[in-house]
Motif scaffolding. Structure first.
Motif, PDB file in Angstrom:
ATOM      1  N   GLY A   1       0.828  -1.211   0.000  1.00 31.80           N
ATOM      2  CA  GLY A   1       0.000   0.000   0.000  1.00 31.80           C
ATOM      3  C   GLY A   1       0.859   1.256   0.000  1.00 31.80           C
ATOM      4  O   GLY A   1       0.542   2.242  -0.686  1.00 31.80           O
TER       5      GLY A   1
ATOM      6  N   GLU B   1      -5.687   2.745   7.268  1.00 31.55           N
ATOM      7  CA  GLU B   1      -4.989   1.646   7.946  1.00 31.55           C
ATOM      8  C   GLU B   1      -5.757   1.288   9.224  1.00 31.55           C
ATOM      9  O   GLU B   1      -6.114   2.158  10.015  1.00 31.55           O
ATOM     10  N   TYR B   2      -5.954  -0.001   9.410  1.00 32.85           N
ATOM     11  CA  TYR B   2      -6.661  -0.502  10.589  1.00 32.85           C
ATOM     12  C   TYR B   2      -5.812  -0.361  11.857  1.00 32.85           C
ATOM     13  O   TYR B   2      -6.260   0.167  12.888  1.00 32.85           O
ATOM     14  N   GLY B   3      -4.552  -0.830  11.803  1.00 35.02           N
ATOM     15  CA  GLY B   3      -3.706  -0.838  13.004  1.00 35.02           C
ATOM     16  C   GLY B   3      -3.174   0.552  13.326  1.00 35.02           C
ATOM     17  O   GLY B   3      -3.376   1.508  12.579  1.00 35.02           O
TER      18      GLY B   3
ATOM     19  N   TRP C   1      -3.552 -12.194   9.431  1.00 36.97           N
ATOM     20  CA  TRP C   1      -2.833 -10.940   9.229  1.00 36.97           C
ATOM     21  C   TRP C   1      -1.373 -11.221   8.920  1.00 36.97           C
ATOM     22  O   TRP C   1      -0.867 -12.285   9.245  1.00 36.97           O
TER      23      TRP C   1
ATOM     24  N   CYS D   1      -0.711  -5.787  11.860  1.00 34.30           N
ATOM     25  CA  CYS D   1      -1.583  -4.616  11.741  1.00 34.30           C
ATOM     26  C   CYS D   1      -0.858  -3.414  12.315  1.00 34.30           C
ATOM     27  O   CYS D   1      -0.486  -3.421  13.495  1.00 34.30           O
TER      28      CYS D   1
ATOM     29  N   GLY E   1       2.507  -2.045   8.225  1.00 37.87           N
ATOM     30  CA  GLY E   1       2.164  -3.466   8.051  1.00 37.87           C
ATOM     31  C   GLY E   1       3.263  -4.389   8.560  1.00 37.87           C
ATOM     32  O   GLY E   1       4.015  -4.069   9.483  1.00 37.87           O
TER      33      GLY E   1
ATOM     34  N   TYR F   1       9.454  -7.296  10.074  1.00 34.61           N
ATOM     35  CA  TYR F   1      10.022  -8.343   9.223  1.00 34.61           C
ATOM     36  C   TYR F   1      11.527  -8.489   9.427  1.00 34.61           C
ATOM     37  O   TYR F   1      12.153  -7.694  10.136  1.00 34.61           O
TER      38      TYR F   1
ATOM     39  N   ILE G   1      14.813  -9.811   4.794  1.00 34.37           N
ATOM     40  CA  ILE G   1      15.415 -10.660   3.749  1.00 34.37           C
ATOM     41  C   ILE G   1      14.823 -10.186   2.424  1.00 34.37           C
ATOM     42  O   ILE G   1      13.598 -10.188   2.251  1.00 34.37           O
TER      43      ILE G   1
ATOM     44  N   VAL H   1     -11.662  -0.884   7.075  1.00 32.89           N
ATOM     45  CA  VAL H   1     -12.524  -0.788   5.885  1.00 32.89           C
ATOM     46  C   VAL H   1     -13.364  -2.061   5.810  1.00 32.89           C
ATOM     47  O   VAL H   1     -12.827  -3.159   5.617  1.00 32.89           O
TER      48      VAL H   1
ATOM     49  N   CYS I   1      -4.717  -3.054  -0.670  1.00 33.54           N
ATOM     50  CA  CYS I   1      -3.402  -3.653  -0.368  1.00 33.54           C
ATOM     51  C   CYS I   1      -3.436  -4.139   1.075  1.00 33.54           C
ATOM     52  O   CYS I   1      -2.609  -3.747   1.903  1.00 33.54           O
ATOM     53  N   ALA I   2      -4.413  -4.974   1.392  1.00 37.31           N
ATOM     54  CA  ALA I   2      -4.685  -5.308   2.796  1.00 37.31           C
ATOM     55  C   ALA I   2      -4.088  -6.650   3.211  1.00 37.31           C
ATOM     56  O   ALA I   2      -4.183  -7.009   4.377  1.00 37.31           O
TER      57      ALA I   2
ATOM     58  N   ASP J   1      -1.556  -6.227  -3.824  1.00 39.98           N
ATOM     59  CA  ASP J   1      -0.761  -6.873  -2.766  1.00 39.98           C
ATOM     60  C   ASP J   1      -0.439  -8.309  -3.166  1.00 39.98           C
ATOM     61  O   ASP J   1      -0.587  -8.703  -4.329  1.00 39.98           O
TER      62      ASP J   1
ATOM     63  N   THR K   1       8.466  -9.992   0.124  1.00 39.89           N
ATOM     64  CA  THR K   1       8.132  -8.562   0.225  1.00 39.89           C
ATOM     65  C   THR K   1       8.749  -7.735  -0.907  1.00 39.89           C
ATOM     66  O   THR K   1       8.118  -6.811  -1.426  1.00 39.89           O
TER      67      THR K   1
HETATM   68  C1  LIG Z   1       7.881 -11.619  11.774  1.00 41.92           C
HETATM   69  C2  LIG Z   1       7.857 -11.443  10.304  1.00 41.92           C
HETATM   70  C3  LIG Z   1       9.025 -11.556   9.564  1.00 41.92           C
HETATM   71  C4  LIG Z   1       9.001 -11.401   8.189  1.00 41.92           C
HETATM   72  N1  LIG Z   1      10.188 -11.424   7.514  1.00 41.92           N
HETATM   73  C5  LIG Z   1      10.204 -11.208   6.186  1.00 41.92           C
HETATM   74  C6  LIG Z   1      11.434 -11.132   5.480  1.00 41.92           C
HETATM   75  O1  LIG Z   1      12.513 -11.234   6.044  1.00 41.92           O
HETATM   76  N2  LIG Z   1      11.386 -10.938   4.139  1.00 41.92           N
HETATM   77  C7  LIG Z   1      10.216 -10.833   3.463  1.00 41.92           C
HETATM   78  O2  LIG Z   1      10.238 -10.700   2.243  1.00 41.92           O
HETATM   79  N3  LIG Z   1       9.035 -10.863   4.117  1.00 41.92           N
HETATM   80  C8  LIG Z   1       9.000 -11.035   5.456  1.00 41.92           C
HETATM   81  N4  LIG Z   1       7.806 -11.032   6.127  1.00 41.92           N
HETATM   82  C9  LIG Z   1       6.561 -10.882   5.353  1.00 41.92           C
HETATM   83  C10 LIG Z   1       6.233  -9.417   5.091  1.00 41.92           C
HETATM   84  O3  LIG Z   1       5.972  -8.757   6.275  1.00 41.92           O
HETATM   85  C11 LIG Z   1       5.031  -9.358   4.147  1.00 41.92           C
HETATM   86  O4  LIG Z   1       5.385  -9.973   2.928  1.00 41.92           O
HETATM   87  C12 LIG Z   1       4.620  -7.930   3.834  1.00 41.92           C
HETATM   88  O5  LIG Z   1       4.364  -7.203   4.998  1.00 41.92           O
HETATM   89  C13 LIG Z   1       3.375  -7.930   2.959  1.00 41.92           C
HETATM   90  O6  LIG Z   1       3.086  -6.606   2.625  1.00 41.92           O
HETATM   91  P1  LIG Z   1       1.616  -6.106   2.276  1.00 41.92           P
HETATM   92  O7  LIG Z   1       1.654  -4.643   2.175  1.00 41.92           O
HETATM   93  O8  LIG Z   1       1.113  -6.815   1.080  1.00 41.92           O
HETATM   94  O9  LIG Z   1       0.689  -6.576   3.492  1.00 41.92           O
HETATM   95  P2  LIG Z   1       0.767  -6.195   5.031  1.00 41.92           P
HETATM   96  O10 LIG Z   1       2.139  -5.899   5.440  1.00 41.92           O
HETATM   97  O11 LIG Z   1       0.012  -7.254   5.740  1.00 41.92           O
HETATM   98  O12 LIG Z   1      -0.048  -4.842   5.120  1.00 41.92           O
HETATM   99  C14 LIG Z   1      -1.450  -4.815   5.031  1.00 41.92           C
HETATM  100  C15 LIG Z   1      -1.971  -3.725   5.945  1.00 41.92           C
HETATM  101  O13 LIG Z   1      -3.362  -3.583   5.692  1.00 41.92           O
HETATM  102  C16 LIG Z   1      -4.042  -3.377   6.914  1.00 41.92           C
HETATM  103  N5  LIG Z   1      -5.415  -3.850   6.719  1.00 41.92           N
HETATM  104  C17 LIG Z   1      -5.830  -5.115   6.490  1.00 41.92           C
HETATM  105  N6  LIG Z   1      -7.166  -5.157   6.344  1.00 41.92           N
HETATM  106  C18 LIG Z   1      -7.592  -3.888   6.476  1.00 41.92           C
HETATM  107  C19 LIG Z   1      -8.892  -3.300   6.427  1.00 41.92           C
HETATM  108  N7  LIG Z   1      -9.992  -4.016   6.164  1.00 41.92           N
HETATM  109  N8  LIG Z   1      -8.987  -1.956   6.647  1.00 41.92           N
HETATM  110  C20 LIG Z   1      -7.853  -1.193   6.870  1.00 41.92           C
HETATM  111  N9  LIG Z   1      -6.604  -1.728   6.923  1.00 41.92           N
HETATM  112  C21 LIG Z   1      -6.489  -3.054   6.718  1.00 41.92           C
HETATM  113  C22 LIG Z   1      -3.255  -4.210   7.908  1.00 41.92           C
HETATM  114  O14 LIG Z   1      -3.473  -3.744   9.218  1.00 41.92           O
HETATM  115  C23 LIG Z   1      -1.822  -4.042   7.421  1.00 41.92           C
HETATM  116  O15 LIG Z   1      -1.169  -2.986   8.068  1.00 41.92           O
HETATM  117  C24 LIG Z   1       7.781 -11.169   7.514  1.00 41.92           C
HETATM  118  C25 LIG Z   1       6.607 -11.045   8.255  1.00 41.92           C
HETATM  119  C26 LIG Z   1       6.634 -11.173   9.624  1.00 41.92           C
HETATM  120  C27 LIG Z   1       5.347 -11.019  10.398  1.00 41.92           C
END
Ligand SMILES: Cc1cc2nc3c(=O)[nH]c(=O)nc-3n(C[C@H](O)[C@H](O)[C@H](O)COP(=O)(O)OP(=O)(O)OC[C@H]3O[C@@H](n4cnc5c(N)ncnc54)[C@H](O)[C@@H]3O)c2cc1C
Length: 499
Positions: free
Chosen positions: A28, A46-48, A80, A83, A87, A92, A95, A225, A260-261, A467, A480
């Protein structure tokens, strides 16, 4: 200057925005930035809330709802990544690997009842990978210094080499120790919001900073949302949101919406958005929304370094990053079941002292997408009246064989290092993962996909998804970097299409 405010404290006129992005995670945020670079006024909902520096993932996420993983058990699944503003990237391990063409054309190795190939090639992603690497200051790229291997990483590298396996240094979005604003090696760094800004995050690398951009970005957090309301045609008219702080329902008009949730929440939002125009939910005319849910099949092997000959580095606590060394030897390899494996990498425990006497390896591979693996809405509702999410999900035999192969190789490495005993941490794939993919599949045919190659939902004019849900195959690497590169590519093409 970017506004980042709780929505209850934001006195903005919602009609001021050209585009609304749902979710402030890496996808996002990069989508919002890309639009603001082109002069758009963007709101990110953003929810969180804001994540404190030094916060741990587990306690932070405990406040957020769980999903059902069976029809009669407790809600024990994780729907999730994390949040909060930024995000999952806030917690993370940084990596930052690129995908390979095989990840985008996995039908060479895998056959399921869904389309597994992406509608784009690696070449389409490459310029965006380079931009993200520059933005995140990824070690070893663009002249940024390499992140040194940890002492455990060096041991693992030697053991791999002795077994004929090529070790590699992990590209990390973390400034190395000893460099300007570099890592201060304060912890074992897993599942931790960096207390300095050495580790990249949406905020630490100013992805949401609009100060030098022609457009604007306003991040309004504390806002869930719940539904996308349609006009009496294929156009989103408003977002119906719930503000837990005030128990208020608010309606935010939209020009265009970019969701992008994450792959679970994005599908759930589309399924909640039923209306006369979209009776099965937005984009769900072919009953595909939520289907093809795929995590990474993964596991850990822990070597107990009990023998007298073990190296001191394996017996000592560990301060530093979660991982510095990996091998991709078995990514595509004739010995792996079906020829398609994944990664094996160093994976230190979050607590520095928890590592003393133990060496841990993680292995991951992208899961096959099957239509029976999916996100659905349960009949039960949460205390805010929002339908609970349920996963219907089972691993395929081929995935279990692929991860079993990687686990055996990891155990060999640990044995070579002197492990007297090796434990495998139990798999919990049906309970969710931090790598979420596949529920809003991309392609040109509305019969087999939900969005087009640029993320626009088939049949809808102003609703886009950017996403991990649009990834037809989860990929064998940490996602990511690819999620961000693809979101930027999609956001760029959205802009081109409209100008
Ligand atoms: C501990 C940990 C370690 C990780 N390590 C790695 C790593 O080393 N390398 C790597 O590539 N990836 C890693 N990841 C994965 C990485 O965090 C995710 O791939 C990445 O965050 C995905 O991004 P995104 O924006 O698609 O989704 P998210 O990061 O999940 O973001 C989505 C956001 O949308 C919000 N949301 C959801 N639904 C709603 C709604 N209905 N209304 C409003 N807001 C909403 C959420 O609160 C969140 O903040 C790790 C994850 C964790 C938890």
């Amino acid at each position: 200057m970017t506004t980042i405010r709780h929505i209850s404290a934001a006195s903005c006129d919602y009609t001021d925005f050209d585009a609304i992005v749902v979710g402030s995670g890496p996808s996002g945020s990069i989508a919002a930035r890309t639009l603001a670079e082109r002069g758009h006024r963007v709101a990110v909902l953003e929810y969180g809330g804001l994540v404190s520096p030094g916060a741990m993932y587990g306690p932070h996420q405990a406040a957020y709802s769980r999903a059902f993983t069976s029809s009669d058990g407790p809600a024990d699944g994780n729907p999730w990544t994390a949040c909060g503003v930024g995000g999952g990237m806030q917690f993370y391990n940084a990596i930052t690997l690129r995908y390979r063409q095989a990840d985008l054309s996995a039908s060479r190795y895998l056959a399921t009842d869904m389309e597994v190939d992406w509608p784009i090639t690696l070449q389409d992603l490459e310029p965006f990978y380079a931009e993200i690497e520059h933005l995140l200051e990824v070690s070893g790229s663009n002249g940024f210094p390499s992140y040194p291997a940890s002492s455990r990483g060096l041991l693992l590298s030697n053991a791999m080499r002795a077994l004929g396996i090529r070790p590699k240094r992990i590209p990390l979005a973390i400034r190395p120790p000893g460099t300007s604003k570099g890592c201060i090696v304060c912890s074992a760094c897993d599942e931790l919001a960096c207390p300095t800004e050495a580790k990249a995050s949406v905020l630490a690398r100013n992805i949401l900073d609009d100060s030098a951009l022609p457009g604007t970005i306003s991040v309004l957090y504390g806002c869930f949302v719940n539904r996308i309301a349609l006009r009496n045609d294929a156009t989103a008219e408003a977002l119906e949101c719930y503000v837990p702080l005030s128990s208020e329902l608010i309606r935010i008009p939209v020009g265009k919406v970019i969701v992008c949730a994450n792959a679970v929440q994005t599908a759930a939002l589309m399924l909640r958005s039923k209306s006369a125009y979209a009776p099965k939910g937005i984009g769900n005319g072919s009953d595909l929304v939520g289907r093809g849910l795929s995590f990474k099949i993964s596991g850990y092997s822990v070597g107990h370094m009990e023998s007298a000959g073990c190296d001191a580095a394996a017996l000592a606590p560990h301060w530093g990053t979660h991982a510095t060394v990996y091998t991709d030897e078995f990514y595509e390899h004739v010995d792996v079941p079906c020829g398609f494996g994944g990664l094996i990498y160093e994976a230190n425990f979050p607590s520095p002292h928890g590592n003393a006497g133990l060496v841990r390896l993680h292995y991951i591979a992208g899961e096959e997408p099957w239509s029976h693996n999916r996100v659905v809405l349960d009949e039960a509702v949460d205390p805010d009246g929002i339908p609970r999410i349920r996963f219907e999900y089972a691993n395929s035999q081929n995935d279990c064989a692929r991860i079993g192969f990687l686990a055996d190789r990891a155990d060999e490495i640990l044995r070579h290092l002197g492990a007297g005993r090796i434990e495998r941490e139990p798999f919990a794939h049906s309970k969710g993962s931090s790598h979420l993919h596949g529920t809003m599949r991309a392609g040109s045919d509305p019969g087999t996909s939900v969005v087009d190659s640029c993320g626009r939902i088939h049949g809808f004019t102003n609703i886009h998804v950017m996403d991990g849900s649009v990834m037809n195959f989860a990929g064998n690497s940490n996602p990511t970097h690819t999620i961000m590169a693809n979101a930027r590519r999609m956001a760029m093409s959205l802009d081109r299409r409209e100008t």
